[in-house]
Scaffold this active site. Structure first.
Site, PDB file in Angstrom:
ATOM      1  N   ASN A   1       4.115  -8.267  11.186  1.00 47.15           N
ATOM      2  CA  ASN A   1       5.623  -8.591  11.315  1.00 47.15           C
ATOM      3  C   ASN A   1       5.929  -8.458  12.728  1.00 47.15           C
ATOM      4  O   ASN A   1       6.139  -7.703  13.544  1.00 47.15           O
ATOM      5  CB  ASN A   1       6.570  -7.647  10.630  1.00 47.15           C
ATOM      6  CG  ASN A   1       7.878  -8.158  10.472  1.00 47.15           C
ATOM      7  OD1 ASN A   1       8.535  -9.076  11.342  1.00 47.15           O
ATOM      8  ND2 ASN A   1       8.783  -7.448   9.514  1.00 47.15           N
TER       9      ASN A   1
ATOM     10  N   CYS B   1      14.782 -10.098  12.881  1.00 45.09           N
ATOM     11  CA  CYS B   1      13.726 -11.028  12.160  1.00 45.09           C
ATOM     12  C   CYS B   1      14.426 -12.404  11.728  1.00 45.09           C
ATOM     13  O   CYS B   1      13.773 -13.344  11.547  1.00 45.09           O
ATOM     14  CB  CYS B   1      12.949 -10.383  10.982  1.00 45.09           C
ATOM     15  SG  CYS B   1      12.089  -8.911  11.254  1.00 45.09           S
TER      16      CYS B   1
ATOM     17  N   HIS C   1       9.573 -16.451   7.477  1.00 40.74           N
ATOM     18  CA  HIS C   1       9.346 -15.201   8.325  1.00 40.74           C
ATOM     19  C   HIS C   1       8.273 -14.576   7.707  1.00 40.74           C
ATOM     20  O   HIS C   1       8.009 -14.289   6.513  1.00 40.74           O
ATOM     21  CB  HIS C   1      10.508 -14.456   8.301  1.00 40.74           C
ATOM     22  CG  HIS C   1      10.483 -13.210   8.880  1.00 40.74           C
ATOM     23  ND1 HIS C   1       9.804 -12.976  10.059  1.00 40.74           N
ATOM     24  CD2 HIS C   1      10.784 -11.955   8.380  1.00 40.74           C
ATOM     25  CE1 HIS C   1       9.850 -11.765  10.120  1.00 40.74           C
ATOM     26  NE2 HIS C   1      10.246 -11.142   9.363  1.00 40.74           N
TER      27      HIS C   1
HETATM   28  O1  UT7 Z   1      11.571  -8.547   8.190  1.00 49.41           O
HETATM   29  C1  UT7 Z   1      11.970  -7.541   7.180  1.00 49.41           C
HETATM   30  C2  UT7 Z   1      11.097  -6.481   7.676  1.00 49.41           C
HETATM   31  N1  UT7 Z   1      10.758  -5.598   6.583  1.00 49.41           N
HETATM   32  C3  UT7 Z   1      10.089  -5.976   5.360  1.00 49.41           C
HETATM   33  O2  UT7 Z   1       9.892  -7.117   5.078  1.00 49.41           O
HETATM   34  C4  UT7 Z   1       9.622  -4.993   4.494  1.00 49.41           C
HETATM   35  C5  UT7 Z   1      10.008  -4.945   2.937  1.00 49.41           C
HETATM   36  N2  UT7 Z   1       9.352  -3.957   2.316  1.00 49.41           N
HETATM   37  C6  UT7 Z   1       7.901  -3.911   2.123  1.00 49.41           C
HETATM   38  O3  UT7 Z   1       7.201  -4.834   2.523  1.00 49.41           O
HETATM   39  C7  UT7 Z   1       7.477  -2.767   1.189  1.00 49.41           C
HETATM   40  O4  UT7 Z   1       8.315  -2.124   0.713  1.00 49.41           O
HETATM   41  C8  UT7 Z   1       6.304  -1.731   2.120  1.00 49.41           C
HETATM   42  C9  UT7 Z   1       5.237  -2.616   2.483  1.00 49.41           C
HETATM   43  C10 UT7 Z   1       7.249  -1.466   3.310  1.00 49.41           C
HETATM   44  C11 UT7 Z   1       6.102  -0.806   1.166  1.00 49.41           C
HETATM   45  O5  UT7 Z   1       5.634  -1.152  -0.045  1.00 49.41           O
HETATM   46  P1  UT7 Z   1       6.026  -0.420  -1.523  1.00 49.41           P
HETATM   47  O6  UT7 Z   1       5.234  -1.091  -2.369  1.00 49.41           O
HETATM   48  O7  UT7 Z   1       7.527  -0.698  -1.313  1.00 49.41           O
HETATM   49  O8  UT7 Z   1       5.492   1.163  -1.103  1.00 49.41           O
HETATM   50  P2  UT7 Z   1       6.616   2.326  -1.275  1.00 49.41           P
HETATM   51  O9  UT7 Z   1       7.497   2.407  -0.086  1.00 49.41           O
HETATM   52  O10 UT7 Z   1       7.106   2.295  -2.536  1.00 49.41           O
HETATM   53  O11 UT7 Z   1       5.298   3.484  -1.404  1.00 49.41           O
HETATM   54  C12 UT7 Z   1       4.451   3.546  -2.154  1.00 49.41           C
HETATM   55  C13 UT7 Z   1       3.401   4.812  -1.927  1.00 49.41           C
HETATM   56  C14 UT7 Z   1       4.298   5.918  -1.473  1.00 49.41           C
HETATM   57  O12 UT7 Z   1       3.345   7.110  -1.862  1.00 49.41           O
HETATM   58  P3  UT7 Z   1       4.020   8.022  -3.284  1.00 49.41           P
HETATM   59  O13 UT7 Z   1       5.524   8.454  -2.958  1.00 49.41           O
HETATM   60  O14 UT7 Z   1       4.013   6.917  -4.429  1.00 49.41           O
HETATM   61  O15 UT7 Z   1       2.911   8.905  -3.517  1.00 49.41           O
HETATM   62  C15 UT7 Z   1       4.133   6.101   0.090  1.00 49.41           C
HETATM   63  O16 UT7 Z   1       4.201   7.476   0.479  1.00 49.41           O
HETATM   64  O17 UT7 Z   1       2.622   4.267  -0.554  1.00 49.41           O
HETATM   65  C16 UT7 Z   1       2.850   5.477   0.261  1.00 49.41           C
HETATM   66  N3  UT7 Z   1       2.655   4.829   1.635  1.00 49.41           N
HETATM   67  C17 UT7 Z   1       1.574   4.502   2.170  1.00 49.41           C
HETATM   68  N4  UT7 Z   1       0.278   4.742   1.742  1.00 49.41           N
HETATM   69  C18 UT7 Z   1      -0.793   4.434   2.691  1.00 49.41           C
HETATM   70  C19 UT7 Z   1       3.694   4.273   2.466  1.00 49.41           C
HETATM   71  N5  UT7 Z   1       3.263   3.868   3.429  1.00 49.41           N
HETATM   72  C20 UT7 Z   1       1.774   3.882   3.374  1.00 49.41           C
HETATM   73  C21 UT7 Z   1       0.743   3.500   4.239  1.00 49.41           C
HETATM   74  N6  UT7 Z   1      -0.453   3.725   3.895  1.00 49.41           N
HETATM   75  N7  UT7 Z   1       0.917   2.901   5.398  1.00 49.41           N
END
Ligand code: UT7
Length: 319
Positions: free
Chosen positions: A276, A113, A246
């Protein structure tokens, strides 16, 4: 001698996949995706499209906007994580598709990215060093072919697309400063492990990401590199007219803007429309804001990105 962007172009494949479409086959919801990432839809390349096709559409638009002939291009850099083939480079294939026979340098840049800022900074150095006069700098990706549709933590975030700029030697200030960084200690946090050996894919061929760790690192380093390019150019954050970040996640974009003390009405955001798209996201957003008239001649524009590696960087320019 400076280098200056004289034309932009972009391309998104026709097929859009909305969050509501995803709800039908992934254990997710529109509300979760929008609240965590700001993404509403992504575009999916057609089965017969390859990365150089997306790059070609975006490049033709940038070349037309620049009002030049493709033969004037003596440097092509394609930032991509999804090359058409293992070799030759997508840049060489693009050079052929554009019908360019001038024999200038063409190569791919792999910084995930961070790829577009890496490529733009490199092209600027080529031009200021006298090795090129007119560069085509492209970010083009078909990220959806590396997605595991059973992994909801990644498959809802990525999309396909391409963006391009024509960068030309100029007496007037264009690119004012650029700075790149990487820290390979974090290579496991965002990766595709797979490789090909003896004709067989070895290892996991899908994108895997430690989302929260990426998020924290991104917010920590992005404003620092912005401070660096501001210092290099002698400008202040209040001099920035537009931030074109980005487009990975609206929350990272908002957090970075806040750290820079910038209001969101000075930030170009297109992530809702394409997710993304890795190295394509900055030129996609830049092209949107140039074509709708937001970015105007003489304004100061800041580009910044972070990607797997980690790689990150910023480019500050006068439009
Ligand atoms: O170019 C760089 C590329 N990458 C990025 O920019 C990504 C950077 N990271 C992020 O944007 C965020 O960390 C994410 C969008 C990937 C995730 O958001 P988050 O607030 O960090 O969520 P999390 O990983 O802490 O997950 C929270 C909950 C979990 O459930 P529990 O364990 O709390 O019950 C996940 O299992 O959300 C759940 N979850 C989902 N639920 C519905 C994870 N993915 C999904 C989904 N739909 N797609």
């Amino acid at each position: 001698m400076y280098s200056k962007i004289i034309g932009t172009g972009s391309y998104l494949p026709a097929k859009a996949l909305t969050n509501f479409d995803l709800e039908k086959f992934v254990d997710t919801s529109n509300d979760w995706i929008v609240s965590r990432s700001g993404i509403h839809q992504r575009h999916i390349a057609a089965d017969d499209e390859v990365t150089s096709d997306l790059a070609l559409h975006a490049s033709r638009r940038a070349i037309e906007a620049a009002g030049i002939s493709p033969d004037e291009i003596d440097l092509i850099i394609v930032a991509t994580t999804c090359p058409d083939k293992m070799f030759p480079s997508t840049a060489c294939i693009l050079q052929d598709k554009l019908g360019i026979k001038s024999g200038g340098a063409a190569f791919d840049m792999q910084a995930v990215c961070g790829g577009f800022v890496y490529a733009l900074n490199t092209a600027d150095l080529y031009i200021r060093g006298g090795q090129a006069k007119t560069a085509l700098v492209v970010g083009a990706e078909i990220m959806t072919r590396m997605l595991d549709w059973k992994d909801r933590t990644t498959c809802v975030l990525f999309g396909d697309g391409a963006g391009a700029v024509v960068l030309r030697a100029s007496e007037e200030p264009g690119i004012l400063a650029g700075k790149l960084h990487s820290d390979g200690q974090h290579h496991a946090l965002l990766r595709v492990d797979g490789s090909v050996r003896d004709g067989v894919v070895q290892g996991d061929p899908f994108i895997r990401m430690e989302g929260q760790a990426v998020f924290k690192f991104a917010v920590t380093v992005l404003h620092r590199v912005v401070d660096e390019v501001l210092k290099m150019s002698g400008l202040k954050d209040t001099d920035i007219d537009w931030l074109v970040p980005h487009q990975a996640n609206i929350r990272i974009i908002e957090a970075t803007a806040k750290k820079l003390g910038m209001s969101m009405d000075k930030v170009v955001v297109t992530v809702e429309n394409h997710g993304n798209t890795s190295s394509a996201s900055i030129p996609l957003a830049l092209d949107a804001a140039v074509r709708d008239g937001r970015i105007k001649a003489g304004q100061t524009v800041l580009l910044e990105a972070i990607g797997g590696g980690f790689t990150w960087g910023a480019v500050l320019l006068k439009w």
